[in-house]
Enzyme design. Structure first.
Site, short mmCIF file in Angstrom:
data_model
loop_
_atom_site.label_atom_id
_atom_site.label_comp_id
_atom_site.label_asym_id
_atom_site.label_seq_id
_atom_site.Cartn_x
_atom_site.Cartn_y
_atom_site.Cartn_z
CG HIS A 24 11.86 -26.80 -15.54
ND1 HIS A 24 11.92 -26.77 -16.91
CD2 HIS A 24 13.05 -26.33 -15.10
CE1 HIS A 24 13.10 -26.30 -17.28
NE2 HIS A 24 13.81 -26.02 -16.20
CG ASP B 9 10.53 -33.06 -14.71
OD1 ASP B 9 11.64 -33.63 -14.71
OD2 ASP B 9 10.38 -31.83 -14.91
CD GLN C 154 16.47 -29.99 -10.31
OE1 GLN C 154 17.33 -30.30 -9.48
NE2 GLN C 154 16.72 -29.21 -11.33
CE LYS D 87 18.19 -30.29 -14.92
NZ LYS D 87 18.54 -28.90 -14.65
CB CYS E 296 12.97 -22.93 -16.34
SG CYS E 296 14.37 -22.46 -17.33
N1 PMP Z 1 12.42 -30.43 -15.12
C1 PMP Z 1 13.02 -29.89 -14.05
C2 PMP Z 1 12.33 -29.99 -12.72
C3 PMP Z 1 14.24 -29.24 -14.18
O1 PMP Z 1 14.83 -28.69 -13.12
C4 PMP Z 1 14.85 -29.18 -15.46
C5 PMP Z 1 16.18 -28.47 -15.68
N2 PMP Z 1 16.37 -27.32 -14.95
C6 PMP Z 1 14.19 -29.77 -16.54
C7 PMP Z 1 13.00 -30.39 -16.34
C8 PMP Z 1 14.77 -29.75 -17.91
O2 PMP Z 1 15.94 -30.48 -17.98
P1 PMP Z 1 16.87 -30.41 -19.31
O3 PMP Z 1 17.12 -28.96 -19.54
O4 PMP Z 1 18.08 -31.17 -18.94
O5 PMP Z 1 16.08 -31.04 -20.41
#
Ligand code: PMP
Length: 416
Positions: free
Chosen positions: A132, A209, A212, A235, A373
């Protein structure tokens, strides 16, 4: 008993699960809402909303500051949320839990405070092709500032990291490896323990990270062996604006503060300031106190459902959706590993993903369409955008059928 305990077997009790999420019981555009954008953010159960409301109605005050009783109660709630997050990740101590706004802030914190001081010109930071933007851009920023380079571990067409290529990418210049636990586009669960093993053999610390992962599988940071693990509350059926950075105590102890302000100091004078020990050192300013309370309630909810039940439920739905979607002519699913988690990303030949998303929305089905993203990943698959349906504990077989019906309708409209 917490309000989610009645939900402990998903299959037969799905109706009870759904009752915990009143937002789902509505019609949108005249159709029953089918919420399939859980990878973007999950909905909140009553148990979370009630816990936050009860806290604000009875115990709310600022934390760590007042000697008065209300502040002590708020501090107790905040710190017990920290302990809950530590147990959730199987951390050695709640002192290793830093509350942040979310995964993005956690990664920026580690990039700036841990990685930046270690980077020299010519050094390298390793990420993967399925990250991401939140796990790319913060590393790019510190690389740029230090004259270091970002290197990328490739993936197969099916969406699996090429671990054979990893040893060659772990050079004497590699200072950090950042990898997602679960891909937000492909659903692949990466073999993080193996990646950590290989990286540590080269003396390279690893950030994982978990944005997910945390809603779909149990996480044990000590078993994974990683150095940092990050996730966002929103999430995990919790609120926005609260997330967790877990870091090994020895790393956090050696890291300078990321932001300055109240709560992160030991003493302040105009000549110099000394800093508090972790985790307070990294929590400048008034935190999202109620958010931490909501996160703790969300953790209780997910744990009371049970990982096996969650996994089995989501796996069965995913299989159903994928099998049915694949019968639509010209539909291609990206990410085809057998035990993927929670998401199905796809394109239909001749239909832009945004059109697909809009037509499906008109049927009451909320999916995501776009680059998710993960622009470099879109490039890897040769598309500008994908449609993505992502699952939560409250989704039903009916939701899967509604998705497939809506995509079929889009297909028929464009074929006509
Ligand atoms: N890493 C991953 C794999 C994500 O899917 C996301 C959110 N779509 C993020 C990081 C970022 O999370 P946040 O916007 O809650 O900081």
């Amino acid at each position: 008993m917490n309000a989610c305990e009645s939900l402990s077997t998903l299959g037969p009790q799905l109706a009870a699960v759904r009752e915990q999420f009143p937002i789902l019981a509505q019609t949108l555009r005249g159709k029953p809402l089918v919420y399939l954008d859980n990878a973007a953010t999950t909905q909140k159960p009553l148990a979370v909303l009630d816990a936050m409301r009860a806290f604000e109605l009875r115990d709310y005050a600022n934390v760590h500051r007042g000697v008065h009783l209300l502040s002590q109660r708020a501090t107790d709630a905040f710190e017990s949320a920290r302990a809950k997050a530590a147990a959730f990740l199987h951390a050695a101590s709640s002192k290793e839990i830093v509350f942040v706004r979310g995964a993005t802030e956690a990664i920026n914190l580690v990039a700036q405070s841990f990685a930046r001081p270690r980077l020299q010109p010519g050094d390298e930071v390793l990420v993967t092709a399925m990250e991401h933007h939140a796990n790319i851009v913060p590393w790019q920023m510190v690389c740029e500032a230090a004259g270091a380079k970002l290197r990328v571990l490739p993936i197969s067409d099916g969406g699996v990291l090429d671990l054979q290529a990893l040893p060659a990418l772990l050079t004497t210049r590699t200072r950090m490896l950042a990898v997602t636990h679960v891909s937000n586009v492909l659903g692949t669960v990466n073999d993080v323990a193996r990646i950590v093993q290989l990286a540590h053999a080269h003396g390279v610390p690893v950030l994982v990270d978990g944005a997910q992962a945390v809603a779909h599988l149990p996480v044990d940071v000590q078993a994974l062996g990683c150095d940092f693990y990050v996730f966002s509350g929103h999430k995990l059926y919790g609120p926005t604006g609260i997330g967790v950075l877990w870091g090994r105590a020895e790393h956090l102890a050696a890291m300078p503060p990321y932001q300055g302000g109240g709560d992160m100091i030991r003493t302040v004078s105009f000549e110099f300031t000394t800093y508090a020990d972790p985790p307070a050192r990294f929590e400048a300013g008034t935190p999202h106190i109620t958010g931490a309370v909501g996160l703790a309630a969300a953790i209780d909810c997910v744990q009371s459902l049970g990982w096996d039940a969650i996994r089995a439920h989501e796996r069965a739905l995913l299989e159903l959706a994928q099998n049915e979607l694949l019968r639509i002519p010209g539909l291609r699913i990206h990410g085809t590993v057998a035990d993927k988690i929670g998401v199905v990303s796809f394109n239909v030949e001749g239909i832009h993903a945004h059109d697909l998303g809009t037509i499906v929305d008109a049927e009451g089905v909320a999916i995501r369409a776009g680059h998710h993203c993960a622009m470099p990943l879109m490039q890897r698959y040769g598309v500008a955008a994908m449609a993505r349906a992502s699952l939560g504990v409250y989704n039903t077989e009916g939701d899967m059928h509604a998705l497939v019906r809506a995509v079929r309708k889009a297909h028929a409209m464009f074929a006509a």
